[in-house]
Design a protein around this motif. Structure first.
Motif, short mmCIF file in Angstrom:
data_model
loop_
_atom_site.label_atom_id
_atom_site.label_comp_id
_atom_site.label_asym_id
_atom_site.label_seq_id
_atom_site.Cartn_x
_atom_site.Cartn_y
_atom_site.Cartn_z
N ASP A 180 0.80 -1.23 0.00
CA ASP A 180 0.00 0.00 0.00
C ASP A 180 0.83 1.28 0.00
O ASP A 180 0.31 2.37 0.15
N ARG A 181 2.15 1.14 -0.21
CA ARG A 181 3.01 2.31 -0.11
C ARG A 181 4.29 2.16 -0.93
O ARG A 181 4.56 1.12 -1.49
N ALA A 240 -5.72 4.12 -2.90
CA ALA A 240 -6.46 2.90 -2.52
C ALA A 240 -6.95 2.21 -3.78
O ALA A 240 -7.40 2.84 -4.73
N LEU A 254 1.98 6.92 0.80
CA LEU A 254 0.86 6.02 0.51
C LEU A 254 0.61 5.92 -0.99
O LEU A 254 0.82 6.88 -1.72
#
Length: 150
Positions: free
Chosen positions: A118-119, A149, A146
């Protein structure tokens, strides 16, 4: 404005930050006192007057924090997970009370995390200039950012 996500950074892009700050005597004194730095070049006008500079120097760690802080609103507010480190930090020209600081930031590298999907990591080069165009600070900073999403 929200910060940028990992996918939005482009290597080579230069951000010209619009925020600027004129550094005051109060900024320098408060920072030096808050960080327990008794260096007379920063807080003792009589001592500083007898130095090669003839007046107090602004604490270089204040300058570093200001340089990075000015960049936050444009690139990392709300999207930074953590600062990972800073290297190659230099202060080639002193900052004095009354100097107005402007900052630009280049994106040096971008990569996804090898362990966290996620990063990723973005490497920035921040550069600060006074009102005369003199480079007063520069550093390379790695930040964990980040991703958008899924």
């Amino acid at each position: 404005m929200a910060g940028l996500y990992l996918e939005e950074f482009v290597v080579g892009h230069v951000f010209q930050h619009t925020l600027r700050k004129t550094v005051t005597e109060s900024d320098n004194m408060l920072f030096s006192v808050m960080t327990l730095n008794p260096q007379p070049l920063h807080i003792d006008f009589d001592f500083a007057a007898k130095s090669e500079w003839g007046k107090p120097l602004v604490n270089s760690l204040f300058t570093l924090g200001l340089m990075i802080g000015i960049s936050v609103n444009d690139i990392t507010v709300g999207t930074t997970v953590a600062n990972l480190g800073m290297k190659e930090t230099v202060f080639p020209h002193p900052v004095f009370h009354g100097d107005t600081i402007r900052v630009e930031t280049s994106v040096v590298s971008v990569r996804e995390s090898k362990s966290k999907p996620d990063r990723g990591i973005v490497e920035f080069e921040h550069r600060a200039y006074n009102q005369h165009g003199d480079l007063v600070a520069k550093c390379t900073r790695q930040a964990m950012m980040l991703k958008k999403a899924a």
